[in-house]
Write a protein that holds these residues in place. Sequence first.
Motif, PDB file in Angstrom:
ATOM      1  N   ALA A 232       0.830  -1.213   0.000  1.00 27.08           N
ATOM      2  CA  ALA A 232       0.000   0.000   0.000  1.00 27.08           C
ATOM      3  C   ALA A 232       0.862   1.260   0.000  1.00 27.08           C
ATOM      4  CB  ALA A 232      -0.935  -0.013   1.208  1.00 27.08           C
ATOM      5  N   TYR A 233       1.918   1.266   0.805  1.00 27.63           N
ATOM      6  CA  TYR A 233       2.732   2.477   0.928  1.00 27.63           C
ATOM      7  C   TYR A 233       3.479   2.801  -0.362  1.00 27.63           C
ATOM      8  CZ  TYR A 233       6.353   5.737   2.361  1.00 27.63           C
ATOM      9  OH  TYR A 233       7.163   6.833   2.443  1.00 27.63           O
ATOM     10  N   TYR A 234       3.914   1.774  -1.096  1.00 29.40           N
ATOM     11  CA  TYR A 234       4.733   2.036  -2.284  1.00 29.40           C
ATOM     12  C   TYR A 234       3.966   2.787  -3.369  1.00 29.40           C
ATOM     13  CZ  TYR A 234       8.206   1.330  -5.928  1.00 29.40           C
ATOM     14  OH  TYR A 234       9.136   1.537  -6.926  1.00 29.40           O
ATOM     15  N   LEU A 235       2.648   2.852  -3.266  1.00 31.51           N
ATOM     16  CA  LEU A 235       1.858   3.659  -4.196  1.00 31.51           C
ATOM     17  C   LEU A 235       2.269   5.129  -4.118  1.00 31.51           C
ATOM     18  CD1 LEU A 235      -0.568   3.741  -6.184  1.00 31.51           C
ATOM     19  CD2 LEU A 235      -2.033   4.144  -4.200  1.00 31.51           C
ATOM     20  N   ILE A 236       2.691   5.576  -2.942  1.00 39.03           N
ATOM     21  CA  ILE A 236       3.041   6.991  -2.756  1.00 39.03           C
ATOM     22  C   ILE A 236       4.341   7.346  -3.467  1.00 39.03           C
ATOM     23  CG2 ILE A 236       3.550   8.785  -1.053  1.00 39.03           C
ATOM     24  CD1 ILE A 236       1.755   7.233   0.913  1.00 39.03           C
ATOM     25  N   TYR A 239       4.158   6.544  -7.487  1.00 40.18           N
ATOM     26  CA  TYR A 239       3.163   7.139  -8.395  1.00 40.18           C
ATOM     27  C   TYR A 239       2.818   8.579  -8.041  1.00 40.18           C
ATOM     28  CZ  TYR A 239      -0.918   7.401 -11.441  1.00 40.18           C
ATOM     29  OH  TYR A 239      -1.796   7.766 -12.423  1.00 40.18           O
ATOM     30  N   PHE A 240       2.498   8.843  -6.789  1.00 41.07           N
ATOM     31  CA  PHE A 240       2.040  10.183  -6.428  1.00 41.07           C
ATOM     32  C   PHE A 240       3.184  11.148  -6.105  1.00 41.07           C
ATOM     33  CE2 PHE A 240      -1.835   7.700  -5.354  1.00 41.07           C
ATOM     34  CZ  PHE A 240      -2.733   8.371  -6.178  1.00 41.07           C
ATOM     35  N   VAL A 241       4.187  10.682  -5.359  1.00 41.99           N
ATOM     36  CA  VAL A 241       5.269  11.582  -4.929  1.00 41.99           C
ATOM     37  C   VAL A 241       6.626  10.900  -5.126  1.00 41.99           C
ATOM     38  CG1 VAL A 241       5.953  13.245  -3.160  1.00 41.99           C
ATOM     39  CG2 VAL A 241       3.674  12.224  -3.057  1.00 41.99           C
ATOM     40  N   PRO A 242       7.078  10.717  -6.376  1.00 43.18           N
ATOM     41  CA  PRO A 242       8.383  10.089  -6.593  1.00 43.18           C
ATOM     42  C   PRO A 242       9.537  10.842  -5.931  1.00 43.18           C
ATOM     43  CG  PRO A 242       7.123  10.154  -8.639  1.00 43.18           C
ATOM     44  CD  PRO A 242       6.364  10.965  -7.645  1.00 43.18           C
ATOM     45  N   SER A 243       9.365  12.131  -5.686  1.00 41.06           N
ATOM     46  CA  SER A 243      10.445  12.931  -5.112  1.00 41.06           C
ATOM     47  C   SER A 243      10.846  12.496  -3.709  1.00 41.06           C
ATOM     48  CB  SER A 243      10.049  14.416  -5.084  1.00 41.06           C
ATOM     49  OG  SER A 243      10.055  14.956  -6.382  1.00 41.06           O
ATOM     50  N   GLY A 720       1.147  10.145 -12.543  1.00 38.52           N
ATOM     51  CA  GLY A 720       0.570  10.766 -11.365  1.00 38.52           C
ATOM     52  C   GLY A 720       0.254  12.229 -11.617  1.00 38.52           C
ATOM     53  N   PRO A 721      -0.294  12.920 -10.622  1.00 33.44           N
ATOM     54  CA  PRO A 721      -0.655  14.331 -10.798  1.00 33.44           C
ATOM     55  C   PRO A 721       0.565  15.182 -11.128  1.00 33.44           C
ATOM     56  CG  PRO A 721      -0.726  13.683  -8.475  1.00 33.44           C
ATOM     57  CD  PRO A 721      -0.569  12.435  -9.258  1.00 33.44           C
ATOM     58  N   ASP A 722       0.376  16.130 -12.025  1.00 37.16           N
ATOM     59  CA  ASP A 722       1.480  16.977 -12.490  1.00 37.16           C
ATOM     60  C   ASP A 722       1.757  18.062 -11.450  1.00 37.16           C
ATOM     61  OD1 ASP A 722       3.402  18.209 -13.934  1.00 37.16           O
ATOM     62  OD2 ASP A 722       2.071  19.065 -15.449  1.00 37.16           O
ATOM     63  N   TRP A 723       2.746  17.823 -10.606  1.00 40.93           N
ATOM     64  CA  TRP A 723       3.075  18.800  -9.571  1.00 40.93           C
ATOM     65  C   TRP A 723       4.553  18.659  -9.196  1.00 40.93           C
ATOM     66  CZ3 TRP A 723       3.525  17.946  -3.938  1.00 40.93           C
ATOM     67  CH2 TRP A 723       3.655  16.598  -3.608  1.00 40.93           C
ATOM     68  N   TRP A 724       5.004  19.455  -8.280  1.00 42.41           N
ATOM     69  CA  TRP A 724       6.406  19.508  -7.875  1.00 42.41           C
ATOM     70  C   TRP A 724       6.946  18.151  -7.435  1.00 42.41           C
ATOM     71  CZ3 TRP A 724       8.676  18.546  -3.096  1.00 42.41           C
ATOM     72  CH2 TRP A 724       9.979  19.025  -2.907  1.00 42.41           C
ATOM     73  N   GLY A 725       6.156  17.371  -6.727  1.00 40.27           N
ATOM     74  CA  GLY A 725       6.617  16.091  -6.192  1.00 40.27           C
ATOM     75  C   GLY A 725       6.690  14.979  -7.200  1.00 40.27           C
ATOM     76  N   LEU A 726       6.198  15.212  -8.431  1.00 42.24           N
ATOM     77  CA  LEU A 726       6.221  14.162  -9.443  1.00 42.24           C
ATOM     78  C   LEU A 726       7.622  13.941 -10.004  1.00 42.24           C
ATOM     79  CD1 LEU A 726       4.380  12.187 -10.999  1.00 42.24           C
ATOM     80  CD2 LEU A 726       4.175  13.927 -12.780  1.00 42.24           C
ATOM     81  N   MET A 727       8.518  14.917  -9.843  1.00 43.28           N
ATOM     82  CA  MET A 727       9.854  14.797 -10.412  1.00 43.28           C
ATOM     83  C   MET A 727      10.588  13.602  -9.798  1.00 43.28           C
ATOM     84  SD  MET A 727      13.053  17.495 -10.396  1.00 43.28           S
ATOM     85  CE  MET A 727      12.241  18.685 -11.459  1.00 43.28           C
TER      86      MET A 727
END
Length: 752
Positions: A232-236, A239-243, A720-727
């Motif tokens: 469950a945690y690895y989804l973050i 996908y959502f916050v690769p940074s 994932g969502p296009d935002w700062w944390g996606l990098m």
Amino acid sequence: MAGFEVISSKSPEDLQSSIDVPRTNEDDDCPVEEVRLTVPTTDDPSLPALTFRTWVLGILSCVILSFVNQFFGYRSNQLYISSVSAQIIVLPIGKMMAATLPSKPIQVPFTKWSFSLNPGPFNLKEHVLITIFANSGAGGVYALNIVTIVKVFYHKGIHIIAAFMLAQTTQMLGYGWAGLFRKYLVDSPYMWWPSNLVQVSLFRALHENEKRPKGGHTRLQFFLMAFIASFAYYLIPSYFVPSISAISVVCLIWTKSITAQQIGSGLHGLGLGSFGLDWSTVAAFLGSPLAYPGFAIVNVLVGFFLMIYVALPILYWSNAYEAKRFPIVSSHTFDSTGQTYNITRILNPKTFDIDMEAYNGYSKLYLSVMFAFTYGLSFATLTATISHVALFHGKTIWQMWKKTTATLQGHLGDVHTRLMKENYEAVPQWWFHIILIAMVALALWTCEGFGQQLQLPWWGVLLACAMALFFTLPIGIIAATTNTAPGLNVITELVIGYIYPGKPLANVAFKTYGYISMTQALSFLSDFKLGHYMKVPPKSMFIAQLVGTVLASSVYFATAWWLLTSVEHICDPSLLPEGSPWTCPGSDVFYSASIIWGVIGPLRMFAKLGIYPEMNWFFLIGFLAPVPIWYLSRKFPNQKWIQYVNMPIILGATQSMPPARAVHYLTWGAVGIFFNFYIYKRFKGWWARYNYVLSAALDAGVAFMGVLLYFTLQSYDISGPDWWGLMNDDHCPLATCPTAPGVVSEGCPVIR
């Protein structure tokens, strides 16, 4: 770069004291104390081994591990799933099959053969063979790096059959060498393969009757809880916050300082203050720290700190080898102006070898100072391993070898050898000979056929085989007695680089046939010894290894070929979409090595015609490095900590850099110290019961979520969502900038 090897932590005196004089035939227990304390001396020949359950669970384990490890091999964090995960997971499944499947025999049509889906309780021998299958899937196929660099880095074609046969022959050649030396390295009771005792202990622990402790959980219950949490945690982070896979605090504070970002970047610099909130950051390149002994973790961290926080700053800021013209940490190659080396300018497009006139008119090859120094340390690690083994274990190895030859000449052995010979039929030697002859012939056809796409001539294949054959026995003796195996990757690159320079694919193909076939031989021999200890029929072991190796090589190849032909811009971060994980850090380093050793060659890199001839001094430095430690251990025998100082591990600590970076070492070390020192000391019972189970659960959760995300979302370009944390980076863009005056680099300020 090659990874480091964990060397036995025992002192020479400890090892010597564990070797006893052989007993009489009436009292034939093993002469090695560790084996006597760990391996049972009983056997039940009536237990079935190669059963329906073995085939189903073994093949599934092999296929899943092969697919997952190759799948993650191209991603930014190269997660590696070991066979321990399968070893733990298949136990409850095997027991469930034993409880539910019908036991009525099934007749094979048109034959006299029959088999049962359920021949009785799930037993230890089945479990061992399933783990052998899993070992095949966990081993990796080194040759696929060649296929990757040809297709996506050199942008050339390679025939699919040539690529497939390259993968198969390099993996299978080791069977030949293993068969030739099996008598000495498996049958002898003095060749005890220390790492197998860990597996034996784990098997025995898993098959003991386990009762749920009051207020606690069984190992299976704990595994399932940890697996679900990891999944469950690895989804973050995936996908959502690769940074959050690499957080560099310094870069977030000093956003406009090159020096600050060089110091603080965990991916492109020294990593001071960086960390990751992602299990794949912890275990990606160095393996799970929960499975490493504490002394090895400390030695690795000492080597890492000396390299990254002492040697590298001195070399870079003193501008050694024009270091400031290039990034402080990089696995790429550069020309004299600080730009990425344009390999197409010096490669003849027709013959695919070096054009000396173009090379002389262009530039010598430069490396980042960290990359160059890492090669120097690889030279030192090779000679330090030889010196360390000779000083600390030389007397023991020699005595073991003399006893081995005497034992085999007298046809004597220990209780394990006697039980195996009494109860099971040995594998005929001609089985190995046929495989060896067939694989050498297929290797010659693979390299000479298909328009010589691999560039390696017939004599190169035979020379690589000769080197592997020559080194398998001496290195096998070292591995079987001290738990270390010096690699041949540096030697093979040097030899073919001098003999046949300017041919990049010939260099890597020679290295693979010479280095990996010997490594595979040692793996096969180690597995044979495990089967020897667990009293598994030798022919069943052979069949499981053979089928597992062919199957694993095929799955690895199919997965690699599928990804290389389906993922757009794979391995090219400049063209990949934001947040894409398909950056291929390992293949990027392999490509650079093919340029350094193959196109340019050691003569124009590390000899008088190159930039880095001083790196050759590391051969001598490494050879001498263990001497003072050995002297101090003899001078102060009561200071036990000295015996844990291991110079080969310290010198080879950063051999995974690149592709590993500072953040990977720091998070790996922090987790390792927490579990293997604090938890081990304060909660030893919990550690003994759950430590390895937790490691397997964390690995499995990440693997299953990563694969699920790809097939359900990422393969359809749903990010994932296009935002700062996606990098998929640590937000340290200036860390890769040169600091020499006048050097122009895209996205970097020019220093005046």
